[in-house]
Design a protein around this motif. Structure first.
Motif, short mmCIF file in Angstrom:
data_model
loop_
_atom_site.label_atom_id
_atom_site.label_comp_id
_atom_site.label_asym_id
_atom_site.label_seq_id
_atom_site.Cartn_x
_atom_site.Cartn_y
_atom_site.Cartn_z
N LYS A 46 0.33 -22.26 2.14
CA LYS A 46 -0.01 -20.98 1.55
C LYS A 46 -0.24 -19.86 2.57
N ARG A 47 -0.64 -20.20 3.81
CA ARG A 47 -1.01 -19.15 4.76
C ARG A 47 -1.03 -19.64 6.20
N ILE A 48 -1.24 -18.69 7.11
CA ILE A 48 -1.47 -18.96 8.53
C ILE A 48 -2.94 -18.68 8.80
N ILE A 49 -3.63 -19.61 9.45
CA ILE A 49 -5.05 -19.45 9.74
C ILE A 49 -5.26 -19.52 11.25
N LEU A 50 -5.82 -18.48 11.84
CA LEU A 50 -6.18 -18.48 13.26
C LEU A 50 -7.63 -18.90 13.39
N CYS A 51 -7.89 -19.87 14.27
CA CYS A 51 -9.23 -20.42 14.45
C CYS A 51 -9.70 -20.15 15.87
N LYS A 52 -10.78 -19.40 16.00
CA LYS A 52 -11.30 -19.02 17.32
C LYS A 52 -12.77 -19.41 17.44
N PRO A 53 -13.07 -20.44 18.27
CA PRO A 53 -14.46 -20.87 18.45
C PRO A 53 -15.30 -19.77 19.12
N LYS A 54 -16.58 -19.75 18.80
CA LYS A 54 -17.51 -18.82 19.44
C LYS A 54 -18.89 -19.48 19.51
N VAL A 58 -12.60 -25.61 27.26
CA VAL A 58 -13.57 -26.38 26.48
C VAL A 58 -13.47 -26.04 25.00
N PHE A 59 -13.24 -24.74 24.71
CA PHE A 59 -13.17 -24.29 23.32
C PHE A 59 -11.87 -23.54 23.10
N PRO A 60 -10.76 -24.27 22.92
CA PRO A 60 -9.46 -23.62 22.76
C PRO A 60 -9.29 -22.98 21.39
N ASP A 61 -8.47 -21.93 21.36
CA ASP A 61 -8.08 -21.35 20.07
C ASP A 61 -7.06 -22.27 19.41
N SER A 62 -6.98 -22.22 18.11
CA SER A 62 -6.02 -23.04 17.38
C SER A 62 -5.37 -22.21 16.29
N ILE A 63 -4.23 -22.69 15.81
CA ILE A 63 -3.53 -22.04 14.71
C ILE A 63 -3.15 -23.11 13.69
N VAL A 64 -3.48 -22.85 12.44
CA VAL A 64 -3.23 -23.81 11.36
C VAL A 64 -2.22 -23.21 10.40
N LEU A 65 -1.18 -23.95 10.11
CA LEU A 65 -0.19 -23.52 9.13
C LEU A 65 -0.31 -24.40 7.89
N THR A 66 -0.52 -23.76 6.75
CA THR A 66 -0.57 -24.50 5.48
C THR A 66 0.60 -24.06 4.62
#
Length: 224
Positions: A58-66, A48-56
Motif C-alpha cells: 500500500k505504501r513506502i515507509i521511511l523509518c528513522k531512529p532517534k 548503530v542506528f541505521p535508517d530503513s525503508i519499508v515497502l508494503t
C-alpha cells in the motif's frame, strides 16, 4: 516474530534493525497491508542506528531512529502519490530514490546494492499493479459500449417501445409525449443499458443523428 524477521534477512540486512522495525510495524500496518521488502542502510563506518525503508503493498515507509534508538520517526507515501523510482549504484552501496507527483524527491543512501535492486523491483511492481487497476474500469466501460454497438438492429414496429427515451428536445407536438424522464443518476445499471440500446434503435431508424447518439451514449456511460 523470528520467522517474520527471517523473511527479510535474505540480503544481509541488520537483524537487530529488522527486529526493531518489524516490532513497531505491527501497530502501523493497515488492514490487508503486507510488508513486501525492507532495506536497511549500511554505511562504511559502523552505524548503530541505521535508517530503513519499508515497502508494503500500500505504501513506502521511511523509518528513522532517534533518541539513541529508543524511538523512531515514520514517514509514509502512498503508491498513488509515487511517480517514479530510481537506483543509483555507487562504490559503497547504492542510493534508492523515488519521486512523488508533487515533484518531491526522497532518497536514502548507503543501501546495499542487492537490497536497492530489490527495492526498485518491488516498487516498479506496485506502480504497475496500480496502473493496471486504474485502467480496469475504463476497459469495462468500453466493453459495455462495444456490446451496445453489437446489438442487432431491430426494426421498430411500435413507436411506444422507444418513445420513453426520446430526449426533451424531441418532445414537441410532433411526438406529443407527456412522460416525465427520470434522471440518469436514479436509474439502475440494467435501466441505463436498456436506455442506451433504445437510443441505438433511434439512431438506426433515423430518428436521431449520429452526433446526438454519441452525446447520449457518453452521458449514459458516465453513470455506469
Amino acid at each position: 516474530m523470528k520467522e517474520q524477521i527471517k523473511k527479510f534477512l535474505n540480503e544481509d540486512q541488520d537483524p537487530k534493525a529488522i527486529e526493531k522495525i518489524t516490532s513497531k510495524l505491527q501497530d502501523l500496518l493497515m488492514k490487508n497491508e503486507e510488508v513486501g521488502y525492507i532495506g536497511v542502510q549500511k554505511k562504511p563506518a559502523i552505524t548503530v542506528f541505521p535508517d530503513s525503508i519499508v515497502l508494503t503493498n500500500k505504501r513506502i515507509i521511511l523509518c528513522k531512529p532517534k533518541n539513541l534508538g529508543l524511538s523512531m520517526d515514520f514517514v509514509d507515501y502512498d503508491w498513488e502519490d509515487v511517480a517514479a523510482a530510481f537506483v543509483k549504484e555507487n562504490l559503497l552501496g547504492s542510493d534508492f530514490s523515488f519521486s512523488t507527483k508533487s515533484e518531491l524527491t526522497i532518497s536514502i543512501d548507503y543501501i546495499p546494492k542487492t537490497q536497492a535492486r530489490k527495492l526498485y523491483t518491488f516498487a516498479k511492481e506496485q506502480m504497475d499493479n496500480l496502473k493496471n487497476t486504474a485502467t480496469a474500469p475504463v476497459e469495462a466501460v468500453e466493453e459495455i459500449a462495444t456490446d451496445v454497438e453489437e446489438v442487432e438492429t431491430e426494426e421498430v414496429t411500435h413507436f411506444a417501445e422507444i418513445v420513453s427515451v426520446i430526449p426533451p428536445e424531441f418532445n414537441s407536438n410532433e411526438f406529443n409525449t407527456t412522460t416525465k424522464e427520470r434522471p440518469l443518476s436514479e436509474l439502475s445499471q440494467d435501466e441505463l443499458f436498456e436506455k442506451l440500446q433504445n437510443y441505438k434503435k433511434l439512431l438506426d431508424n433515423g430518428l436521431i443523428l449520429q452526433g446526438e447518439y454519441d452525446a447520449y451514449k457518453k452521458e449514459i456511460l458516465s453513470y455506469m
